[in-house]
Design an enzyme around this catalytic site. Structure first.
Site, mmCIF file in Angstrom:
data_model
loop_
_atom_site.group_PDB
_atom_site.id
_atom_site.type_symbol
_atom_site.label_atom_id
_atom_site.label_comp_id
_atom_site.label_asym_id
_atom_site.label_seq_id
_atom_site.Cartn_x
_atom_site.Cartn_y
_atom_site.Cartn_z
ATOM 1 N N GLU A 83 2.933 39.696 -21.508
ATOM 2 C CA GLU A 83 1.728 38.858 -22.342
ATOM 3 C C GLU A 83 1.555 37.517 -21.486
ATOM 4 O O GLU A 83 0.496 37.100 -21.321
ATOM 5 C CB GLU A 83 2.626 38.591 -23.666
ATOM 6 N N ASP A 84 2.582 36.710 -20.980
ATOM 7 C CA ASP A 84 2.267 35.423 -20.745
ATOM 8 C C ASP A 84 2.456 35.248 -19.136
ATOM 9 O O ASP A 84 1.966 34.203 -18.582
ATOM 10 C CB ASP A 84 3.219 34.415 -21.501
#
Ligand code: MN
Length: 516
Positions: free
Chosen positions: A76-77
Site C-alpha cells: 500500500e505505502d
C-alpha cells in the site's frame, strides 16, 4: 531505532534458524522499502512496522505472521508489487499482507445502523484469523500514536475503533486489547466524560488500594490456613470506557457499582477455584444473586472465572474474581491464547493454519466458499488441542436452538448475508444493498445525479452490464456522462426503491416535457 533482536528474543525458544532468518529478512526489507518514509509524528515509518510485529510476537504468533507484521504496509505505502513480495517471501506471506491491505480499505463512515454489519463484514473479509490479528495490532499502534493525527481524522478513527474494532476484540475475549483500544478511543471521542471517569476511578479505585491491601492479607491468611497454596493475587482496576457503560446501565448511580477495583485470586486448578470461593465466603458474607459461575457457564466469548461480591467491614462491597492461570491468560489474550504458536509446542508446525479453517467454516459459513489451499492441507497441527471450546460449541449447537443466546455468532450464522450485499466504492466506502442489486442501484445509492447520468460501470476493474448482479466484496466504479439518462428498461434491473423512484421521476419529467 528499535532492534529486531528484541522481537527475536520474544520468540526465541520457538524459532528454528530458518524462521529467525525470515523475521530478520522481513525487518530489513521493511526498513529498506520504507526508507525516508515518515509517520505523522515525524518518526521513521519503520517504528510502526516494528511495533506491529512486536505486538504480534508478544501475542505468541508465529514467524510468518510476525514477518507479515513488518511487511503489512509495503504494498500500500511503499509501492512494492505483489509479485516482488511473493518472490522474496512466498505465497503465504503475500496472502497475509494482501489480506491486511484489503481490510485497510474498509472505512467506517459513522452510520450507526451499519456498525454491526460492518463488524461482521470485517470479520468475514479477514478470512484468515491471522490477517485479523495483524490488522488489530496495526490498529493498536495507530491508536497509541493518534495524537499526531489531524483532529477531524482522529475522531473518525477513534469512533471506528470504539464501534467496530473493540466489539470484535471483545467477541474474541481479548480483554487486555479491548480495554486499551476502548480507553485510547474514548479519550478522543468524548474527552470530557473520559476525564470524569478517570477522576472517579482515581478516587474509588486507586485510593482504595491501601484498604484493600489490608483486606487481602486477611484473605491470604485464610487461604493458607485452608490449604490453598501456590496462588497469587492481583488487583484489577476498571477501564474508563467500561465504567462509563456500566454507569449508563445503572442509571448513573455510582453507589450501585462495586467493581471499580476488584481482587483477583489466581489458583492452579479448577477445583482450587471453588475451594478458594468457599474460603472467601467463609470469611465475608457474599451478596445474594452476585455469585457468578462463569466456569460452569462461560460467557459466549469463552470468558471463564468465578465472580462474587462480598460485604466487608473495611471497604464495603468488594468484587472478587477467582480463576486459574489458564483462564487468566485466556481472558487477556482470548483467541490468540488458543492458536498461538508457542502453545502448540512444536518447532516444526506451521502455526495454527488448520484452526483457521475451523474459524471461518464455523463463523462465516455463508461466505466460506474458498476451497482449502494446499497450504492448509500441509498443516501438521493437531487442532483439537488448539480449537477454542467455544468454537467447538458452535459446531455442536446447530441442533440446539435453546442454547445460550450468542447474538454475534447467531448473527453471523443467520441469513443476514443472504439478504444484503456489501460492495465498495473505489475509495473503500462500504455501500450495503439488497441482494441481486445492479450497478444502477449502486449508482443511485451514491447520488441521484450519478444514477441519472450513469454511462458505464466497472466491477472489479472490468466493464459490467447494467443488469449484472453485484456480489459481496465487489469494487464498483461508476462513469457518468451528461448526455446519458435513465430508460424504461432500467426499471427491470433495479432492486432498491430509491433507484426505482428516481428513474420513474426522471422518465415522468421527460414525458411531461415532450408533451409540452
Ligand atoms: Mn499500518
Amino acid at each position: 531505532m528499535p532492534d529486531v533482536k528484541d522481537i527475536i528474543a520474544l520468540m526465541e525458544e520457538r524459532l528454528s534458524e530458518d524462521e529467525k532468518a525470515l523475521v530478520l529478512r522481513a525487518s530489513a526489507f521493511a526498513q529498506e522499502k520504507h526508507e525516508g518514509h515518515e509517520r505523522n509524528s515525524g518518526e521513521p515509518y519503520y517504528i510502526h512496522l516494528f511495533e506491529t510485529a512486536r505486538e504480534l510476537a508478544e501475542l505468541g504468533m508465529g514467524p510468518n505472521t510476525v514477518a507479515a507484521g513488518f511487511l503489512h504496509d509495503c504494498i500500500e505505502d511503499a509501492k512494492v508489487t505483489p509479485k516482488e513480495l511473493e518472490k522474496e517471501f512466498g505465497a503465504e506471506i503475500l496472502f497475509l499482507v494482501e489480506g491486511v491491505s484489503k481490510l485497510g480499505k474498509l472505512k467506517y463512515q459513522g452510520a450507526e445502523r451499519h456498525a454491526e454489519s460492518l463488524r461482521r463484514l470485517f470479520v468475514a473479509t479477514s478470512q484468515d484469523i491471522r490477517v485479523l490479528m495483524i490488522k488489530l495490532m496495526d490498529r493498536l499502534h495507530n491508536m497509541r500514536t493518534l495524537e499526531h493525527v489531524r483532529p477531524d481524522k482522529r475522531v473518525r478513527i477513534a469512533k471506528e475503533t470504539l464501534e467496530i474494532y473493540a466489539p470484535i476484540v471483545d467477541r474474541l475475549n481479548m480483554g487486555r486489547l479491548k480495554r486499551e483500544l476502548e480507553d485510547l478511543s474514548f479519550k478522543w471521542v468524548d474527552p470530557r466524560t473520559y476525564e470524569e471517569m478517570q477522576a472517579i476511578i482515581k478516587e474509588r479505585g486507586f485510593d482504595q488500594e491501601t484498604k484493600l491491601t489490608t483486606l487481602m492479607s486477611a484473605v491470604n491468611d485464610d487461604l493458607k490456613k485452608n490449604g490453598v497454596t501456590n496462588y497469587r493475587t492481583t488487583f484489577r482496576i476498571k477501564g474508563a470506557y467500561s465504567l462509563c457503560k456500566k454507569l449508563e446501565r445503572k442509571e448513573n448511580d455510582l453507589d450501585r457499582i462495586h467493581d471499580i477495583l476488584a481482587i483477583r485470586i489466581i489458583v492452579p486448578s479448577v477445583a482450587d477455584c471453588y475451594h478458594a470461593l468457599g474460603v472467601v465466603h467463609g470469611l465475608y458474607r457474599p451478596r445474594p444473586g452476585k455469585i457468578k459461575d462463569f466456569i460452569a457457564f462461560p460467557k459466549p466469548n469463552g470468558y471463564r472465572s468465578l465472580h462474587t461480591t462480598v460485604i466487608t467491614e473495611e471497604v464495603g462491597l468488594v468484587e472478587i474474581q477467582i480463576r486459574t492461570e489458564e483462564m487468566h491468560r485466556e481472558a487477556q489474550f482470548g483467541i490468540a491464547s488458543h492458536f498461538a504458536y508457542k502453545s502448540i509446542g512444536s518447532k516444526k508446525s506451521t502455526e495454527h493454519v488448520r484452526s483457521n479453517r475451523v474459524w471461518y467454516e464455523y463463523l462465516i459459513p455463508s461466505l466460506f466458499s474458498r476451497k482449502p489451499t494446499a497450504l492448509e492441507e500441509t498443516a501438521s497441527v493437531d487442532f483439537s488441542l488448539i480449537t477454542p471450546s467455544w468454537i467447538k460449541d458452535i459446531g455442536q449447537s446447530h441442533n440446539d436452538a435453546s442454547s445460550e443466546t450468542d447474538q454475534f455468532l447467531e448473527g453471523l450464522r443467520s441469513d443476514f448475508f443472504n439478504f444484503r450485499v456489501f460492495v465498495f466504492t473505489p475509495k473503500g466506502d462500504v455501500i450495503d444493498l439488497p441482494i441481486d442489486s445492479s450497478p444502477i442501484d449502486f449508482a443511485y445509492a451514491i447520488h441521484s445525479d450519478i444514477g441519472d447520468h450513469l454511462s458505464a460501470a466497472k466491477v472489479n476493474g472490468k466493464l459490467a452490464s447494467f443488469d449484472s448482479k453485484l456480489k459481496n466484496g465487489d469494487i464498483v466504479e461508476i462513469e457518468t456522462k451528461p448526455s446519458c439518462q435513465p430508460t424504461q428498461k432500467w426499471l427491470d434491473y433495479v432492486k432498491t426503491s430509491l433507484a426505482r423512484r428516481h428513474i420513474a421521476n426522471f422518465i415522468q419529467k421527460q414525458h411531461a416535457e415532450q408533451m409540452r
